[in-house]
Design a protein around this motif. Structure first.
Motif, PDB file in Angstrom:
ATOM      1  N   GLY A  25       0.793  -1.223   0.000  1.00 26.50           N
ATOM      2  CA  GLY A  25       0.000   0.000   0.000  1.00 26.50           C
ATOM      3  C   GLY A  25       0.823   1.271   0.000  1.00 26.50           C
ATOM      4  N   SER A  26       2.041   1.199   0.522  1.00 31.30           N
ATOM      5  CA  SER A  26       2.879   2.393   0.602  1.00 31.30           C
ATOM      6  C   SER A  26       3.298   2.907  -0.771  1.00 31.30           C
ATOM      7  CB  SER A  26       4.125   2.102   1.440  1.00 31.30           C
ATOM      8  OG  SER A  26       3.765   1.789   2.772  1.00 31.30           O
ATOM      9  N   ASN A  27       3.370   2.002  -1.743  1.00 28.87           N
ATOM     10  CA  ASN A  27       3.748   2.386  -3.113  1.00 28.87           C
ATOM     11  C   ASN A  27       2.793   1.748  -4.128  1.00 28.87           C
ATOM     12  OD1 ASN A  27       6.392   4.003  -3.100  1.00 28.87           O
ATOM     13  ND2 ASN A  27       6.883   2.305  -1.735  1.00 28.87           N
ATOM     14  N   ALA A  28       1.506   1.765  -3.814  1.00 35.93           N
ATOM     15  CA  ALA A  28       0.520   1.026  -4.618  1.00 35.93           C
ATOM     16  C   ALA A  28       0.491   1.468  -6.079  1.00 35.93           C
ATOM     17  CB  ALA A  28      -0.870   1.173  -3.994  1.00 35.93           C
ATOM     18  N   ILE A  29       0.410   2.781  -6.306  1.00 37.45           N
ATOM     19  CA  ILE A  29       0.336   3.288  -7.682  1.00 37.45           C
ATOM     20  C   ILE A  29       1.640   2.987  -8.420  1.00 37.45           C
ATOM     21  CG2 ILE A  29       0.155   5.344  -9.117  1.00 37.45           C
ATOM     22  CD1 ILE A  29      -2.489   4.580  -7.993  1.00 37.45           C
ATOM     23  N   ALA A  30       2.767   3.181  -7.749  1.00 39.85           N
ATOM     24  CA  ALA A  30       4.072   2.928  -8.381  1.00 39.85           C
ATOM     25  C   ALA A  30       4.216   1.464  -8.774  1.00 39.85           C
ATOM     26  CB  ALA A  30       5.196   3.335  -7.431  1.00 39.85           C
ATOM     27  N   GLY A  61       7.649  -4.292  -3.179  1.00 37.85           N
ATOM     28  CA  GLY A  61       6.996  -3.446  -2.194  1.00 37.85           C
ATOM     29  C   GLY A  61       7.702  -3.494  -0.851  1.00 37.85           C
ATOM     30  N   TYR A  62       8.102  -4.694  -0.439  1.00 42.74           N
ATOM     31  CA  TYR A  62       8.832  -4.868   0.817  1.00 42.74           C
ATOM     32  C   TYR A  62      10.170  -4.132   0.779  1.00 42.74           C
ATOM     33  CZ  TYR A  62      11.584  -7.223   4.434  1.00 42.74           C
ATOM     34  OH  TYR A  62      12.394  -7.499   5.510  1.00 42.74           O
ATOM     35  N   TYR A  63      10.891  -4.276  -0.331  1.00 43.07           N
ATOM     36  CA  TYR A  63      12.203  -3.635  -0.482  1.00 43.07           C
ATOM     37  C   TYR A  63      12.084  -2.108  -0.399  1.00 43.07           C
ATOM     38  CZ  TYR A  63      16.603  -2.131  -2.604  1.00 43.07           C
ATOM     39  OH  TYR A  63      17.804  -1.515  -2.852  1.00 43.07           O
ATOM     40  N   LEU A  64      11.122  -1.552  -1.129  1.00 39.05           N
ATOM     41  CA  LEU A  64      10.940  -0.098  -1.121  1.00 39.05           C
ATOM     42  C   LEU A  64      10.563   0.395   0.275  1.00 39.05           C
ATOM     43  CD1 LEU A  64       8.972   0.378  -4.482  1.00 39.05           C
ATOM     44  CD2 LEU A  64      11.356   0.982  -4.045  1.00 39.05           C
ATOM     45  N   PHE A  65       9.700  -0.378   0.947  1.00 37.77           N
ATOM     46  CA  PHE A  65       9.258   0.019   2.291  1.00 37.77           C
ATOM     47  C   PHE A  65      10.430  -0.003   3.273  1.00 37.77           C
ATOM     48  CE2 PHE A  65       7.504  -0.802   6.503  1.00 37.77           C
ATOM     49  CZ  PHE A  65       6.503   0.173   6.588  1.00 37.77           C
ATOM     50  N   LYS A  66      11.233  -1.067   3.243  1.00 33.06           N
ATOM     51  CA  LYS A  66      12.358  -1.189   4.172  1.00 33.06           C
ATOM     52  C   LYS A  66      13.426  -0.136   3.903  1.00 33.06           C
ATOM     53  CE  LYS A  66      10.997  -4.486   6.826  1.00 33.06           C
ATOM     54  NZ  LYS A  66      10.741  -4.241   8.275  1.00 33.06           N
ATOM     55  N   LYS A  67      13.567   0.253   2.645  1.00 27.60           N
ATOM     56  CA  LYS A  67      14.529   1.288   2.288  1.00 27.60           C
ATOM     57  C   LYS A  67      13.953   2.703   2.481  1.00 27.60           C
ATOM     58  CE  LYS A  67      18.026  -1.260   0.967  1.00 27.60           C
ATOM     59  NZ  LYS A  67      19.348  -1.194   1.626  1.00 27.60           N
ATOM     60  N   LYS A  68      12.706   2.740   2.958  1.00 23.09           N
ATOM     61  CA  LYS A  68      11.993   4.012   3.187  1.00 23.09           C
ATOM     62  C   LYS A  68      11.883   4.847   1.918  1.00 23.09           C
ATOM     63  CE  LYS A  68      13.267   4.151   8.079  1.00 23.09           C
ATOM     64  NZ  LYS A  68      13.906   4.925   9.176  1.00 23.09           N
ATOM     65  N   LEU A 102       9.431   6.060  -0.702  1.00 26.41           N
ATOM     66  CA  LEU A 102       8.016   6.264  -0.962  1.00 26.41           C
ATOM     67  C   LEU A 102       7.882   7.083  -2.251  1.00 26.41           C
ATOM     68  CD1 LEU A 102       6.699   7.098   2.627  1.00 26.41           C
ATOM     69  CD2 LEU A 102       6.640   4.905   1.425  1.00 26.41           C
ATOM     70  N   ILE A 103       7.385   6.435  -3.299  1.00 25.03           N
ATOM     71  CA  ILE A 103       7.221   7.107  -4.584  1.00 25.03           C
ATOM     72  C   ILE A 103       5.840   7.747  -4.618  1.00 25.03           C
ATOM     73  CG2 ILE A 103       7.322   6.856  -7.095  1.00 25.03           C
ATOM     74  CD1 ILE A 103       8.995   4.310  -6.613  1.00 25.03           C
ATOM     75  N   LYS A 104       5.770   9.016  -4.261  1.00 27.48           N
ATOM     76  CA  LYS A 104       4.485   9.694  -4.157  1.00 27.48           C
ATOM     77  C   LYS A 104       4.062  10.247  -5.516  1.00 27.48           C
ATOM     78  CE  LYS A 104       4.987  11.016   0.691  1.00 27.48           C
ATOM     79  NZ  LYS A 104       4.937  12.140   1.656  1.00 27.48           N
ATOM     80  N   VAL A 105       2.770  10.176  -5.765  1.00 26.53           N
ATOM     81  CA  VAL A 105       2.205  10.705  -7.003  1.00 26.53           C
ATOM     82  C   VAL A 105       1.403  11.956  -6.651  1.00 26.53           C
ATOM     83  CG1 VAL A 105       0.675  10.263  -8.951  1.00 26.53           C
ATOM     84  CG2 VAL A 105       2.101   8.420  -8.035  1.00 26.53           C
TER      85      VAL A 105
END
Length: 334
Positions: free
Chosen positions: A259-264, A322-329, A331-334
């Motif tokens: 969910g943290s990077n759902a669109i990405a 998704g896990y990798y992006l979350f752990k690396k903090k 967040l690809i915001k749109v």
């Protein structure tokens, strides 16, 4: 070409598990709006941010359809598809957020019911080109007729588009239902589970009953489809709320990663899918075909099992991403 039936969309009328994905996503958009804009100020700055976010999402959707992974790097613009999943998300997010900022919950409920009833009366009873309208896949279908007038050759199929402009009107209610349920989720009430179950069952039941006169149909995004899917989404929310928030099971982190990077992640999945389909390994095989035959059909004789195995591996890859992006903090915001 080899797919287990529950993983297929309905041919026209009806509902499969796959048909739940997009309306659930729009419902989640509504939940997100309810949380993110709960105390938002009704200012020009807020509206500018909403508009920019909407245009970014729509732009990403258009890019996915226009992009080619080889020269000349753009599709034929005379026939490229214009409507799409991200385009609809951007559009209904914009309208729903404006409604949220300017209307109370009672007004949102009235707007939602009014849209669903008017949509039904319009599609099912208003004469089209001098004859009785139809809800089937035929020319005298209001949704297909107007979408083809608006978009011409720029649709998914020559005769209709499941993410067209007309059905975006009713899909707006999928988001508004998420906003209404989100008001319960963000409240301080102690009976959230009870309300989720009651409203979830009520919407599902009304949708199933309405199906007798206005068939459940994803392509047309009928009012019965909106209610049935929003009801099921609410019941699914009740289940996840019970397990994650009440019982404190840690599986909720899985939703957090995605969910943290759902669109990405959705964007990248479509981008890779299109690239793998169009880039050739050799004269007869795309990247997709080579991967499928090399790692799946070579070991699995059952074509449907091989197909779903490939799909599962793809999903696991995006879960890992998704896990990798979350752990690396990241967040690809749109």
């Amino acid at each position: 070409n080899a797919i287990y039936e529950p993983l297929e969309h309905s041919a026209w009328h009806g509902l499969t598990p796959t048909d739940l994905i997009f309306p659930f996503f729009l419902f989640i958009v509504g939940l997100s709006i309810a949380m993110a804009y709960k105390n938002a100020e009704n200012t020009k700055s807020t509206y500018n941010k909403i508009l920019i976010r909407s245009l970014k999402i729509i732009g990403l959707g258009l890019f996915l359809y226009i992009f080619l992974p080889y020269y000349p790097f753009i599709e034929d613009l005379s026939t490229v598809r214009i409507p799409g999943v991200l385009q609809r998300i951007g559009l209904v997010f914009f309208v729903a957020t404006i409604i949220k900022l300017n209307c109370n919950l009672k007004a949102i409920l009235i707007i939602s019911i009014s849209i669903l009833v008017i949509y039904w009366l319009w599609l099912a009873f208003l004469p089209l080109i001098g004859i009785q309208p139809s809800l089937n896949r035929v020319p005298n279908n209001w949704v297909s007729y107007l979408d083809l007038k608006i978009f011409g050759k720029h649709t998914w199929q020559p005769d209709y588009d499941p993410e067209g402009l007309v059905s975006s009107l009713s899909s707006l209610v999928s988001v508004l239902s998420g906003i209404l349920i989100g008001a319960i989720l963000t409240s301080s009430k102690n009976d959230k589970m009870k309300q989720f179950i009651i409203y979830g069952l009520l919407m599902t039941l009304v949708g199933l009953i309405w199906n007798n006169w206005f068939p459940i149909n994803k392509a047309l995004w009928t009012s019965s489809f909106v209610l049935a899917t929003s009801g099921l989404a609410t019941l699914f929310l009740a289940l996840t709320y019970y397990l994650a928030d009440i019982k404190k099971y840690t599986f909720g982190s899985l939703f957090k990663y995605m969910g943290s990077n759902a669109i990405a992640i959705y964007f990248l999945s479509y981008f890779f899918q299109k690239t793998f389909e169009l880039v050739k390994i050799n004269q007869d095989q795309s990247v997709h075909g080579w991967l499928y035959q090399t790692f799946f059909t070579s070991f699995i004789n059952n074509q449907k099992l091989a197909s779903v195995s490939y799909a599962v591996v793809a999903v696991l890859f995006y879960l890992w991403l998704g896990y990798y992006l979350f752990k690396k903090k990241i967040l690809i915001k749109v």
